[in-house]
Enzyme design. Structure first.
Site, short mmCIF file in Angstrom:
data_model
loop_
_atom_site.label_atom_id
_atom_site.label_comp_id
_atom_site.label_asym_id
_atom_site.label_seq_id
_atom_site.Cartn_x
_atom_site.Cartn_y
_atom_site.Cartn_z
N TRP A 110 60.78 -23.80 -2.16
CA TRP A 110 59.46 -24.59 -2.15
C TRP A 110 58.48 -23.97 -3.04
O TRP A 110 57.85 -24.17 -3.75
CB TRP A 110 58.93 -25.33 -1.06
CG TRP A 110 59.83 -26.41 -0.74
CD1 TRP A 110 60.68 -26.62 0.57
CD2 TRP A 110 60.03 -27.67 -1.41
NE1 TRP A 110 61.32 -27.51 0.53
CE2 TRP A 110 60.87 -28.35 -0.54
CE3 TRP A 110 59.59 -28.25 -2.65
CZ2 TRP A 110 61.58 -29.71 -0.96
CZ3 TRP A 110 59.94 -29.45 -3.12
CH2 TRP A 110 60.95 -30.07 -2.25
N ASP A 184 50.96 -24.53 1.36
CA ASP A 184 51.95 -25.55 1.42
C ASP A 184 52.51 -25.78 2.77
O ASP A 184 53.52 -25.13 3.26
CB ASP A 184 52.87 -25.72 0.27
CG ASP A 184 53.98 -26.86 0.46
OD1 ASP A 184 53.79 -27.64 1.40
OD2 ASP A 184 54.97 -26.87 -0.40
N LYS A 208 57.76 -34.90 6.93
CA LYS A 208 58.37 -34.00 7.66
C LYS A 208 58.09 -34.25 8.96
O LYS A 208 58.80 -34.60 9.96
CB LYS A 208 58.17 -32.69 7.19
CG LYS A 208 58.32 -32.51 5.50
CD LYS A 208 59.92 -32.44 5.16
CE LYS A 208 60.06 -32.72 3.71
NZ LYS A 208 59.53 -31.74 2.68
C1 PLP Z 1 59.35 -31.77 1.14
C2 PLP Z 1 58.59 -30.49 0.76
C3 PLP Z 1 57.90 -30.60 -0.52
C4 PLP Z 1 58.28 -31.80 -1.33
O1 PLP Z 1 57.66 -32.94 -0.93
P1 PLP Z 1 57.63 -34.35 -1.88
O2 PLP Z 1 56.96 -35.25 -0.84
O3 PLP Z 1 59.32 -34.49 -2.04
O4 PLP Z 1 56.95 -34.09 -3.21
C5 PLP Z 1 57.28 -29.48 -0.89
N1 PLP Z 1 56.84 -28.57 0.03
C6 PLP Z 1 57.65 -28.35 1.29
C7 PLP Z 1 57.35 -27.46 1.72
C8 PLP Z 1 58.47 -29.39 1.59
O5 PLP Z 1 58.96 -29.10 2.66
#
Ligand code: PLP
Length: 372
Positions: A110, A184, A208
């Site tokens: 990521w 993030d 998530k």
């Molecule tokens: C799933 C995830 C993303 C991407 O999320 P989207 O909703 O598909 O844009 C970005 N960063 C992390 C750490 C993730 O787990």
């Protein structure tokens, strides 16, 4: 509530992911008529008093759960984590002369994706990377080669695919003339206590560890708002979004409602500190089992293993399909690893009860007995 014929599985998906059954049941009960309004939340105007009350409660509860200080704003956006990979630089690099430099700590898939996107808007300095070690750990803080005048420093505090989690909040300001830390936290937000004041920006997609896909939460320190580049799309300009209480454009109303129910559920569970204790216990149960035998393995350095996403391998990978089929028979689903890593991955977010992890551990032991 559940008809006898309905069987819920233990869902180890990385995302969209398991939600608390209590929340789903409440949403079902309120589906046709929310609190006597005669409407589903899906059918409400985002400007009506019913939805405004749902939105305000969600923001208030989220702020309380994560202890977000008063000088931080909470924005509800669309676009997901991947959207933020562009939205963050579009809102932050304007604080510096162009082209600005941004620092990245590369610890997995990521953060790699994020830095690639940022290259469209800034000079990217990869200040530290564990790519050469196949992302099996986090580079020690004293090895980071931060820029003197970065617009911000980006980290991904939980690498969902690789199973690597920061167990510390790095200080970066001293090396960088005060560059804000951007994190993030998509896949572990609300799973553990966070000192928000260490960060300039925290963002995460909801699907998530919070709620349904479609909602992205951004926590941003007030002084970092109002510097967007002129090319930033209005819907993603933090100042416009903030000035309009996240209703400059139509927000993802139903996702906000479900997230709000999850926040209330978290409060009933004892809040983030209580969840963190449970998440530590769940992760320990699973890692201890994986570590207790050579039949399974997890290759991430112990001090930065993720409590949320646990990738693991069978020693004999020719058994992978048999393993997955047997798991499914026991109602343990979505255990296949990400295609870039292979093997297996168990995501054990807040809403995964310890009973689910115990069922997985029992299966791991039985499978080893049968095939070891
Ligand atoms: C799933 C995830 C993303 C991407 O999320 P989207 O909703 O598909 O844009 C970005 N960063 C992390 C750490 C993730 O787990």
């Amino acid at each position: 509530m559940n008809p006898a014929s309905m069987k819920r599985v233990f869902n180890f998906s990385a995302g969209p992911a398991v939600l608390p059954e209590e929340v789903l049941a409440q949403a079902a009960a309120e589906m046709l008529d929310w609190h006597g309004s005669g409407m589903s939340v899906m059918e409400m105007s985002h400007r009506g008093k019913e939805f405004i009350s749902i939105y305000e409660a969600a923001v208030r509860d989220f702020r309380e759960l994560l202890n977000v200080p008063a000088n931080y704003r909470i924005l509800f956006l669309q676009g997901g984590g991947i959207g933020e990979n562009a939205i963050v630089p579009l809102n932050l690099v304007g604080r510096k002369a162009q082209p600005a430099t941004v620092d990245f700590i590369q610890t997995g898939s990521w953060s790699s994706k994020s830095l690639k996107e940022a290259r469209k808007y800034a000079n990217v300095n990869v200040a530290a990377s564990s790519e050469a070690e196949k992302f099996a750990g986090i580079p020690a803080r004293d090895t980071w080669k931060l820029s003197k005048d970065a617009a911000y420093v980006h980290i991904c505090t939980n690498e969902t695919i690789d199973g690597v989690e920061f167990q510390f909040a790095p200080d970066v300001a001293a090396d960088t003339n005060g560059a804000p830390l951007v994190a993030d936290m998509s896949s572990h937000i609300l799973s553990r206590a966070v000192d928000v004041s260490k960060y300039g920006v925290i963002f995460g997609g909801a699907q998530k560890n919070i709620g349904p896909a479609g909602l992205t939460i951004v926590i941003v320190r007030e002084d970092l708002i109002g510097h967007a580049l002129p090319i930033c799309p209005s819907a993603f300009e933090w100042k416009l979004v903030d000035d309009n209480n996240s209703m400059y454009n139509t927000p993802p109303t139903y996702a906000i409602y479900i997230a709000g129910l999850v926040f209330q559920w978290l409060k009933r569970q004892g809040g983030v500190a209580a969840m963190e204790e449970r998440n530590i216990a769940k992760a320990k149960l699973l890692y201890d089992t994986l570590d207790s035998t050579g039949f399974y393995s997890n290759r991430i350095a112990k001090e930065c293993r993720s409590r949320m996403n646990v990738p693991f391998f069978l020693r004999d990978e020719s058994l992978n399909d048999t393993f997955l089929a047997g798991a499914k028979e026991r109602g343990l689903v979505q255990l296949k690893g990400h295609k870039s890593v292979g093997g297996m991955r168990a995501s054990i977010y807040n809403a995964m009860p310890i009973e689910g992890v115990q069922a997985l551990v029992d299966y791991l032991k039985d499978f080893e007995k049968a095939h070891g």
